[in-house]
Design a protein around this motif. Structure first.
Motif, PDB file in Angstrom:
ATOM      1  N   HIS A 177       0.618  -1.266  -0.102  1.00 17.18           N
ATOM      2  CA  HIS A 177       0.052   0.026  -0.128  1.00 17.18           C
ATOM      3  C   HIS A 177       0.982   1.245  -0.007  1.00 17.18           C
ATOM      4  CE1 HIS A 177      -3.585   2.505   0.921  1.00 17.18           C
ATOM      5  NE2 HIS A 177      -2.665   3.147   1.848  1.00 17.18           N
ATOM      6  N   VAL A 178       0.446   2.223  -1.053  1.00 13.37           N
ATOM      7  CA  VAL A 178       1.494   3.193  -0.975  1.00 13.37           C
ATOM      8  C   VAL A 178       0.210   4.586  -0.975  1.00 13.37           C
ATOM      9  CG1 VAL A 178       2.839   4.854  -2.348  1.00 13.37           C
ATOM     10  CG2 VAL A 178       3.013   2.301  -2.400  1.00 13.37           C
ATOM     11  N   SER A 179       0.867   5.621   0.078  1.00 13.30           N
ATOM     12  CA  SER A 179      -0.332   6.772   0.285  1.00 13.30           C
ATOM     13  C   SER A 179       0.614   8.056   0.386  1.00 13.30           C
ATOM     14  CB  SER A 179      -1.309   6.684   1.264  1.00 13.30           C
ATOM     15  OG  SER A 179      -0.494   6.361   2.525  1.00 13.30           O
ATOM     16  N   VAL A 186       5.397  16.682   3.432  1.00  6.74           N
ATOM     17  CA  VAL A 186       4.897  15.622   2.585  1.00  6.74           C
ATOM     18  C   VAL A 186       5.708  14.420   3.071  1.00  6.74           C
ATOM     19  CG1 VAL A 186       4.383  15.019   0.407  1.00  6.74           C
ATOM     20  CG2 VAL A 186       4.344  17.557   0.930  1.00  6.74           C
ATOM     21  N   ARG A 187       4.709  13.345   3.330  1.00  2.00           N
ATOM     22  CA  ARG A 187       5.404  12.208   3.427  1.00  2.00           C
ATOM     23  C   ARG A 187       4.714  11.011   2.644  1.00  2.00           C
ATOM     24  NH1 ARG A 187       5.017  14.636   8.753  1.00  2.00           N
ATOM     25  NH2 ARG A 187       6.966  14.878   9.733  1.00  2.00           N
ATOM     26  N   LEU A 188       5.659  10.258   2.217  1.00  2.00           N
ATOM     27  CA  LEU A 188       5.317   9.117   1.356  1.00  2.00           C
ATOM     28  C   LEU A 188       5.223   7.750   2.338  1.00  2.00           C
ATOM     29  CD1 LEU A 188       4.750   7.657  -1.379  1.00  2.00           C
ATOM     30  CD2 LEU A 188       7.185   7.449  -1.685  1.00  2.00           C
ATOM     31  N   VAL A 189       4.190   7.074   2.388  1.00  2.00           N
ATOM     32  CA  VAL A 189       4.017   6.156   3.509  1.00  2.00           C
ATOM     33  C   VAL A 189       3.715   4.713   2.562  1.00  2.00           C
ATOM     34  CG1 VAL A 189       2.401   5.006   5.242  1.00  2.00           C
ATOM     35  CG2 VAL A 189       2.762   7.502   5.139  1.00  2.00           C
ATOM     36  N   VAL A 190       4.610   3.763   2.904  1.00  2.00           N
ATOM     37  CA  VAL A 190       4.706   2.590   2.187  1.00  2.00           C
ATOM     38  C   VAL A 190       4.737   1.568   3.082  1.00  2.00           C
ATOM     39  CG1 VAL A 190       5.959   1.098   0.608  1.00  2.00           C
ATOM     40  CG2 VAL A 190       6.238   3.634   0.272  1.00  2.00           C
ATOM     41  N   VAL A 191       3.280   1.050   3.138  1.00  2.00           N
ATOM     42  CA  VAL A 191       2.967  -0.254   3.891  1.00  2.00           C
ATOM     43  C   VAL A 191       3.586  -1.563   3.323  1.00  2.00           C
ATOM     44  CG1 VAL A 191       1.443  -1.526   5.333  1.00  2.00           C
ATOM     45  CG2 VAL A 191       1.080   0.927   4.833  1.00  2.00           C
ATOM     46  N   PHE A 192       4.279  -2.444   4.134  1.00  2.00           N
ATOM     47  CA  PHE A 192       4.680  -3.824   3.778  1.00  2.00           C
ATOM     48  C   PHE A 192       4.145  -4.943   4.267  1.00  2.00           C
ATOM     49  CE2 PHE A 192       7.925  -2.024   6.566  1.00  2.00           C
ATOM     50  CZ  PHE A 192       8.003  -3.152   7.307  1.00  2.00           C
TER      51      PHE A 192
END
Length: 228
Positions: A177-179, A186-192
């Protein structure tokens, strides 16, 4: 000749149920304080205050009247506002009606048991939800990378980029998931996927660090904010 009116005091069981009703409505206020910002904030707060109103009654008659009025009122509001989430006020309304029953001259035992059951179930669920949402994440292993992105980064342009695909397929290596979050930065959140091996996570972290305009990458549990 004047007749003296006799005021019956509020039964202890009724008072306890009224307190339980107020407690059943209290989580709605906590929710508004922590994550408010919608149109139902006002009705939730007003409904919670209404649930506590019978506690100010001095005698059994006024107490029973207040419990009936506010109990039915909360049930009506919760029924009409069910699509908007106001159903959370229904347990408080039910418990207030059982409290009203205890203020009758000859109270029955069944409403007391029903009120105790509804209050216990509601407060138990509220405690479980609070623990799951706000407490448990602090004790979980981090499950996302959070990258700080400079505001002039090409990542934030209007054109589609494979790195920002919602399902993480543009990054691979366990990303699910990427948001993009915008607050003070500004932050890029990458769930793994938590089953991703350490080697895959190392590659994913390196890929994020190499993206244009990314200042730093941290391993986090986004709900709790514990990063490293």
């Amino acid at each position: 000749m004047e007749t003296l009116s006799v005021h019956r005091s509020v039964p202890r069981a009724g008072r306890v149920l009224a307190v339980a009703a107020a407690l059943c409505a209290a989580p709605a206020v906590v929710w508004v304080i922590l994550v408010g910002g919608s149109l139902i904030d006002g009705p939730l707060v007003l409904g919670s205050l209404a649930a506590a109103a019978p506690l100010f009654a001095r005698d059994a008659v006024n107490f029973r009247t207040a419990c009936l009025v506010f109990g039915w009122g909360l049930l009506a509001v919760s029924a009409l506002g069910t699509p908007f989430g106001l159903f959370v006020l229904a347990p408080a309304g039910v418990v207030l009606l059982t409290a009203a029953s205890r203020a009758r001259p000859e109270p029955r035992r069944l409403p007391l048991l029903l009120g105790a059951l509804v209050a216990t179930a509601t407060l138990g669920f509220a405690g479980w939800a609070a623990g799951t949402i706000w407490i448990a994440p602090y004790f979980q292993e981090p499950d996302a990378f959070v990258a700080t992105v400079q505001k002039d980064s090409p990542l934030l342009g209007t054109g589609p980029r494979p790195e920002l695909l919602y399902d993480g397929s543009g990054l691979g290596h366990g990303a699910t998931h990427v948001s993009v979050l915008e607050a003070d930065a500004v932050r890029l959140v990458v769930v793994f996927d938590p089953r991703t091996p350490d080697a895959g996570l190392a590659v994913l972290r390196r890929l994020l660090a190499d993206l244009p305009g990314v200042a730093d990458v941290r391993l986090c549990d986004p709900p709790a904010g514990n990063c490293r």
